[in-house]
Design an enzyme around this catalytic site. Structure first.
Site, PDB file in Angstrom:
ATOM      1  N   ARG A   2      54.027  26.337  76.085  1.00  0.00           N
ATOM      2  CA  ARG A   2      53.606  24.937  75.876  1.00  0.00           C
ATOM      3  C   ARG A   2      54.525  24.276  75.222  1.00  0.00           C
ATOM      4  NH1 ARG A   2      48.320  24.829  73.110  1.00  0.00           N
ATOM      5  NH2 ARG A   2      47.411  24.851  75.061  1.00  0.00           N
ATOM      6  N   TYR A   3      54.900  24.907  74.037  1.00  0.00           N
ATOM      7  CA  TYR A   3      56.106  24.428  73.230  1.00  0.00           C
ATOM      8  C   TYR A   3      57.605  24.950  73.618  1.00  0.00           C
ATOM      9  CZ  TYR A   3      51.936  23.477  70.335  1.00  0.00           C
ATOM     10  OH  TYR A   3      50.760  23.042  69.996  1.00  0.00           O
ATOM     11  N   ARG A  45      58.715  28.421  71.881  1.00  0.00           N
ATOM     12  CA  ARG A  45      57.749  29.955  71.449  1.00  0.00           C
ATOM     13  C   ARG A  45      56.904  29.936  72.776  1.00  0.00           C
ATOM     14  NH1 ARG A  45      56.727  25.214  68.609  1.00  0.00           N
ATOM     15  NH2 ARG A  45      54.513  24.978  67.560  1.00  0.00           N
ATOM     16  N   CYS A  55      39.096  42.844  72.425  1.00  0.00           N
ATOM     17  CA  CYS A  55      39.130  42.750  71.011  1.00  0.00           C
ATOM     18  C   CYS A  55      38.408  43.628  70.503  1.00  0.00           C
ATOM     19  CB  CYS A  55      38.643  41.308  70.710  1.00  0.00           C
ATOM     20  SG  CYS A  55      39.460  39.968  71.460  1.00  0.00           S
ATOM     21  N   CYS A 107      33.903  37.398  68.893  1.00  0.00           N
ATOM     22  CA  CYS A 107      33.454  36.381  67.719  1.00  0.00           C
ATOM     23  C   CYS A 107      32.592  35.631  68.758  1.00  0.00           C
ATOM     24  CB  CYS A 107      34.811  35.828  67.230  1.00  0.00           C
ATOM     25  SG  CYS A 107      35.720  36.863  66.457  1.00  0.00           S
ATOM     26  N   CYS A 113      34.284  32.371  69.922  1.00  0.00           N
ATOM     27  CA  CYS A 113      35.924  32.639  70.274  1.00  0.00           C
ATOM     28  C   CYS A 113      36.199  31.478  71.198  1.00  0.00           C
ATOM     29  CB  CYS A 113      35.871  33.952  71.153  1.00  0.00           C
ATOM     30  SG  CYS A 113      37.429  34.216  71.908  1.00  0.00           S
ATOM     31  N   ARG A 168      38.707  31.718  73.549  1.00  0.00           N
ATOM     32  CA  ARG A 168      39.000  32.335  74.764  1.00  0.00           C
ATOM     33  C   ARG A 168      37.804  33.272  75.448  1.00  0.00           C
ATOM     34  NH1 ARG A 168      44.577  33.584  72.791  1.00  0.00           N
ATOM     35  NH2 ARG A 168      45.612  31.631  73.017  1.00  0.00           N
ATOM     36  N   ASP A 174      37.195  24.670  68.111  1.00  0.00           N
ATOM     37  CA  ASP A 174      37.540  24.355  69.628  1.00  0.00           C
ATOM     38  C   ASP A 174      36.208  23.919  70.340  1.00  0.00           C
ATOM     39  OD1 ASP A 174      40.485  24.389  69.461  1.00  0.00           O
ATOM     40  OD2 ASP A 174      40.015  26.449  69.300  1.00  0.00           O
ATOM     41  N   ASP A 230      43.426  21.697  67.623  1.00  0.00           N
ATOM     42  CA  ASP A 230      44.092  21.805  69.123  1.00  0.00           C
ATOM     43  C   ASP A 230      43.520  20.877  70.165  1.00  0.00           C
ATOM     44  OD1 ASP A 230      45.839  23.239  70.990  1.00  0.00           O
ATOM     45  OD2 ASP A 230      45.397  25.062  69.547  1.00  0.00           O
ATOM     46  N   LYS A 277      48.637  21.315  68.905  1.00  0.00           N
ATOM     47  CA  LYS A 277      48.044  21.332  67.795  1.00  0.00           C
ATOM     48  C   LYS A 277      48.535  20.279  66.764  1.00  0.00           C
ATOM     49  CE  LYS A 277      48.533  26.004  67.155  1.00  0.00           C
ATOM     50  NZ  LYS A 277      48.055  26.570  68.525  1.00  0.00           N
TER      51      LYS A 277
HETATM   52  C1  LIG Z   1      48.855  27.612  68.836  1.00  0.00           C
HETATM   53  C2  LIG Z   1      50.000  27.887  69.744  1.00  0.00           C
HETATM   54  C3  LIG Z   1      51.234  28.201  69.620  1.00  0.00           C
HETATM   55  C4  LIG Z   1      51.598  28.640  68.076  1.00  0.00           C
HETATM   56  O1  LIG Z   1      51.661  27.140  67.336  1.00  0.00           O
HETATM   57  P1  LIG Z   1      52.155  27.309  66.009  1.00  0.00           P
HETATM   58  O2  LIG Z   1      52.073  25.889  65.350  1.00  0.00           O
HETATM   59  O3  LIG Z   1      53.784  27.565  65.929  1.00  0.00           O
HETATM   60  O4  LIG Z   1      51.660  28.352  65.017  1.00  0.00           O
HETATM   61  C5  LIG Z   1      52.115  28.356  70.547  1.00  0.00           C
HETATM   62  N1  LIG Z   1      51.842  28.304  71.743  1.00  0.00           N
HETATM   63  C6  LIG Z   1      50.706  27.749  72.057  1.00  0.00           C
HETATM   64  C7  LIG Z   1      50.342  27.631  73.628  1.00  0.00           C
HETATM   65  C8  LIG Z   1      49.754  27.601  71.048  1.00  0.00           C
HETATM   66  O5  LIG Z   1      48.505  27.249  71.681  1.00  0.00           O
HETATM   67  S1  SF4 Z   2      38.419  34.890  68.386  1.00  0.00           S
HETATM   68 FE1  SF4 Z   2      38.271  35.455  70.401  1.00  0.00          FE
HETATM   69  S2  SF4 Z   2      40.311  36.464  70.918  1.00  0.00           S
HETATM   70 FE2  SF4 Z   2      40.046  36.262  68.668  1.00  0.00          FE
HETATM   71  S3  SF4 Z   2      39.064  38.440  67.897  1.00  0.00           S
HETATM   72 FE3  SF4 Z   2      37.603  36.914  68.229  1.00  0.00          FE
HETATM   73  S4  SF4 Z   2      36.782  37.508  70.425  1.00  0.00           S
HETATM   74 FE4  SF4 Z   2      38.834  38.056  70.334  1.00  0.00          FE
END
Ligand SMILES: *Cc1c(COP(=O)(O)O)cnc(C)c1O
Ligand code: SF4
Length: 345
Positions: A89-90, A93, A102, A106, A109, A111, A270, A307, A314
Site C-alpha cells: 500500500r505504501y 514498505r 496464530c 484475539c 482481531c 484479520r 478496527d 487505519d 494509517k
Molecule cells: C500498517 C501498515 C504498514 C506499516 O505502517 P507503519 O506506519 O510503517 O507502521 C505497512 N503496510 C500496510 C499495508 C499497513 O497496513
Molecule cells: S490480532 Fe489477529 S492476527 Fe494478531 S495475534 Fe490476534 S488473532 Fe492473530
C-alpha cells in the site's frame, strides 16, 4: 490449572472453567465462525472471568452481533495485494504474510475473517513469487512480516526466507509484527535469535494490550531479544473493557519501557465484524491519550492512530494541542497564546 497444550474448543473452555455450561451452545456457534486458541501462557495469566486477559481470548456471544459499518476486510488490504501473501500500500514498505495462523486468537482481531487453522501457509511457489515481487521493486525499503503471527514459524522455516531478503540490496530493514514474545514466550529461543541475526537489521513490534499479559516468560523473551541487539517497539489496540482507562494504559506502557520496548502505536479499534463490544469512540481514545501526556514519561507515549477503512492508510488521530485560535494547550489543559505576546510570559 493451565495445561501444556492450547485450549482450542468450547468443551475445553468449559473444562477449564472459562465459560459456563449454558454458554456452550452460543460459544460453539462463535467458534465455528472464528478461530479459537488460548496458549498455556495466556491461560496462566487469566486470574478471573472477565479480567483483561480473559476478555481478549475467551469467546463471547457478543461476537455474533454485527453492525452495518463493520467490514470483512476492515483495513482494505485486498485491493493492495499484487501477489498472494504481499500487501503493498505504501511505496517504501510491504507486508509479507507467510502464515495465517496464530498461537492465540484475539476476539477483536482485524484479520479474523482470514486467520485460523487450515490451508493457511504460503506454498513454496507462492513464497518464491512473493520474494520475486520484492526483488523486482527497488522502491521497497522495508519488509514487514505479519500474518497471522510470523513467529509461529520455526527458525528453520524462517531462516531461508530471511537469508533471501538479506540478499536483496534495496531491502534495508526487516520488521516482524508478533504476539509470540508475550503470548507464547517459549518460542523465543537462541535458535530464533540466531535466525534473525544477519546484516539487514531486524526490528520486532510486540503486540500487547494489557500489563497483566506480561509474565515472567514474556520478560525473559523480551530480554533475550533486546539483549541480542534487536530493537523492540510495541503496538496496542485500544479495547473497551480491557485497557480503556488511564491506569491500564499507563501501567502497560511503563511495563513495556521497563522491559526495553518502546510503545509505537495505540490503534483505534478496527471495524472488524462482531467486535463492536470492544470499540471505544475516538473522543474517548483522545481523552485517554491526553491523560497520559504530562503525567507519564515521554518514552511511554505511543502515537494514537486510525487505519482508515477502505485501504486509505494509517494516520495519527490526536489529540491535538495546537488550537485554531492561535493558542496551544499545555499538558494540564491550560491554553497559552503562541507566539506569546511580548507583555506576557
Ligand atoms: C500498517 C501498515 C504498514 C506499516 O505502517 P507503519 O506506519 O510503517 O507502521 C505497512 N503496510 C500496510 C499495508 C499497513 O497496513
Ligand atoms: S490480532 Fe489477529 S492476527 Fe494478531 S495475534 Fe490476534 S488473532 Fe492473530
Amino acid at each position: 490449572m493451565a495445561g501444556s497444550r492450547p485450549i482450542r474448543t468450547p468443551k475445553e473452555l468449559l473444562a477449564q472453567h472459562l465459560i459456563q455450561e449454558d454458554q456452550v451452545a452460543a460459544i460453539t456457534d462463535v467458534a465455528k465462525r472464528y478461530a479459537l486458541s488460548i496458549t498455556p501462557a495466556m491461560r496462566s495469566r487469566i486470574v478471573e472471568l472477565d479480567d483483561p486477559v480473559a476478555r481478549q481470548f475467551v469467546p463471547t456471544e457478543d461476537e455474533l452481533t454485527s453492525l452495518p459499518e463493520e467490514r470483512e476486510d476492515p483495513i482494505g488490504d485486498d485491493p493492495f495485494t499484487p501477489v498472494k501473501g504481499v500487501t503493498h500500500r505504501y511505496p517504501d514498505r510491504v507486508l509479507l504474510k507467510p502464515v495465517l495462523v496464530c498461537p492465540v486468537y484475539c476476539r477483536f482481531c482485524f484479520r479474523r475473517e482470514v486467520v485460523g487453522p487450515g490451508d493457511s501457509m504460503l506454498k513454496e511457489s507462492q513464497l518464491a513469487a512473493a520474494l520475486d515481487y520484492i526483488r523486482s521493486h527497488p522502491e521497497i525499503w522495508e519488509v514487514i512480516f505479519t500474518g497471522g503471527d510470523p513467529f509461529i514459524m520455526s527458525p528453520d522455516r524462517l531462516r531461508p526466507i530471511l537469508r533471501a531478503l538479506d540478499g536483496i540490496e534495496h531491502v534495508k530493514v526487516i520488521r516482524f509484527h508478533t504476539r509470540v514474545p508475550v503470548v507464547d514466550p517459549d518460542r523465543v529461543t537462541e535458535d530464533l535469535v540466531e535466525a534473525l541475526t544477519m546484516d539487514t537489521p531486524v526490528w520486532v513490534v510486540v503486540h500487547t494490550n494489557h500489563s497483566q499479559e506480561i509474565g515472567d516468560g514474556a520478560r525473559r523473551a523480551l530480554r533475550l531479544l533486546a539483549g541480542s541487539g534487536i530493537p523492540l517497539v510495541s503496538q496496542t489496540v485500544l479495547l473497551k473493557g480491557v485497557n480503556d482507562t488511564p491506569e491500564a494504559l499507563e501501567d502497560l506502557f511503563r511495563t513495556l519501557i521497563v522491559n526495553r520496548v518502546k510503545p509505537y502505536y495505540l490503534h483505534h479499534g478496527d471495524l472488524a465484524v462482531g467486535t463492536s463490544h470492544f470499540r471505544t469512540t475516538i473522543k474517548e481514545g483522545q481523552a485517554l491519550a491526553r491523560s497520559l501526556r504530562g503525567r507519564v514519561s515521554g518514552l511511554c507515549q505511543p502515537t494514537y492512530v486510525l487505519d482508515i477503512p477502505g485501504g486509505h492508510g494509517k494516520v495519527p488521530i490526536g489529540p491535538t494541542y495546537l488550537n485554531g485560535n492561535g493558542t496551544v494547550t499545555d499538558p494540564w489543559g491550560i491554553a497559552h497564546t503562541y507566539p506569546p505576546k511580548t507583555t506576557e510570559d
